[in-house]
Design a protein around this motif. Structure first.
Motif, PDB file in Angstrom:
ATOM      1  N   UNK A   9      42.293  23.773 -49.691  1.00  0.00           N
ATOM      2  CA  UNK A   9      43.482  23.178 -49.074  1.00  0.00           C
ATOM      3  C   UNK A   9      44.075  22.158 -50.057  1.00  0.00           C
ATOM      4  N   UNK A  10      44.954  22.624 -50.917  1.00  0.00           N
ATOM      5  CA  UNK A  10      45.499  21.780 -51.997  1.00  0.00           C
ATOM      6  C   UNK A  10      46.288  20.587 -51.451  1.00  0.00           C
ATOM      7  N   UNK A  11      46.963  20.753 -50.314  1.00  0.00           N
ATOM      8  CA  UNK A  11      47.689  19.642 -49.709  1.00  0.00           C
ATOM      9  C   UNK A  11      46.720  18.515 -49.342  1.00  0.00           C
ATOM     10  N   UNK A  15      46.281  14.709 -50.900  1.00  0.00           N
ATOM     11  CA  UNK A  15      46.194  13.500 -50.066  1.00  0.00           C
ATOM     12  C   UNK A  15      44.956  12.685 -50.448  1.00  0.00           C
ATOM     13  N   UNK A  16      43.836  13.367 -50.680  1.00  0.00           N
ATOM     14  CA  UNK A  16      42.611  12.700 -51.125  1.00  0.00           C
ATOM     15  C   UNK A  16      42.836  12.021 -52.470  1.00  0.00           C
ATOM     16  N   UNK A  20      42.496   8.123 -53.077  1.00  0.00           N
ATOM     17  CA  UNK A  20      41.522   7.647 -54.055  1.00  0.00           C
ATOM     18  C   UNK A  20      42.165   6.668 -55.032  1.00  0.00           C
ATOM     19  N   UNK A  21      43.322   7.008 -55.541  1.00  0.00           N
ATOM     20  CA  UNK A  21      43.997   6.136 -56.516  1.00  0.00           C
ATOM     21  C   UNK A  21      44.317   4.775 -55.886  1.00  0.00           C
ATOM     22  N   UNK A  62      44.246  11.588 -43.286  1.00  0.00           N
ATOM     23  CA  UNK A  62      43.017  11.241 -43.987  1.00  0.00           C
ATOM     24  C   UNK A  62      42.981   9.721 -44.160  1.00  0.00           C
ATOM     25  N   UNK A  63      42.030   9.077 -43.488  1.00  0.00           N
ATOM     26  CA  UNK A  63      41.945   7.620 -43.519  1.00  0.00           C
ATOM     27  C   UNK A  63      40.827   7.122 -44.430  1.00  0.00           C
TER      28      UNK A  63
END
Length: 154
Positions: A9-11, A15-16, A20-21, A62-63
Motif C-alpha cells: 500500500x504505497x499511499x 504517510x508513514x 517518520x520525517x 496513521x497516528x
C-alpha cells in the motif's frame, strides 16, 4: 487500532514516510543532532526496509508506528514514531505493549534512543527496560541503549 503496515500500500507507506520525517525532526531538535538515519532515508530506501512495521490508527489516520527486527532470540525496536498531534495520548505505550504481547516468546528486547530524548527514555524505563549504557556515537552525540529480558517482565 494497531495493525501491520502493508508495504504494498504505497499511499500508506508514503504517510508513514512523512510521519517518520516529522517525528524524527522533533527528536533531532531534542538531541541537537540532525543526521538521524530516518531523517536522511529516502522514500525508496524505506520501501526496501527489512524491518517489520506496525501502525497505530485513529480511524483511517496513521497516528504512530514502530518497527522492529528479529534476530534469533533478540528483538530490536528500530523506530518509534508518533504524530506530534497525538503526543501524550499513550500511543507509543500501546504500540510497545502490543509488540511485547505479540512477541512474548522472545526473551530479549532492545532499543536505543538519543540520550537527551527524555520522553523516549521515560517510556522505556516505565515499561521495565534497563539502561545498559550511553555510547558516544559521534563527538557530542550520545545514544542510550536499553534492554528488557523476559525475567524483567512484569
Amino acid at each position: 487500532m494497531i495493525e501491520k503496515i502493508d508495504f504494498e500500500n504505497k499511499r500508506l507507506v508514503k504517510e508513514l514516510y512523512e510521519l517518520q520525517r516529522a517525528s524524527y525532526l522533533i527528536e533531532a531538535e531534542l538531541i541537537n543532532f540532525y543526521e538521524i538515519p530516518p531523517l536522511k532515508e529516502s522514500f525508496e530506501e524505506l520501501l526496501e526496509s527489512k524491518e517489520t512495521f506496525f501502525g497505530y490508527f485513529e480511524g483511517e489516520e496513521l497516528a504512530g508506528a514502530l518497527s522492529y527486527e528479529l534476530k534469533g532470540n533478540e528483538l530490536t525496536i528500530c523506530r518509534m514514531i508518533v504524530d506530534s498531534m497525538y503526543f501524550r495520548k499513550g500511543i507509543a505505550q500501546k504500540l510497545l505493549l502490543c509488540l511485547e504481547e505479540d512477541k512474548k516468546e522472545i526473551p530479549i528486547f532492545k532499543v536505543s534512543t538519543g540520550r537527551d530524548n527524555t520522553p523516549a527514555k521515560n517510556l522505556y524505563l516505565k515499561n521495565g527496560y534497563q539502561l545498559i549504557q550511553d555510547i558516544e556515537v559521534v563527538p557530542g552525540l550520545f545514544i542510550s541503549t536499553f534492554e528488557k529480558r523476559k525475567a524483567d517482565w512484569k
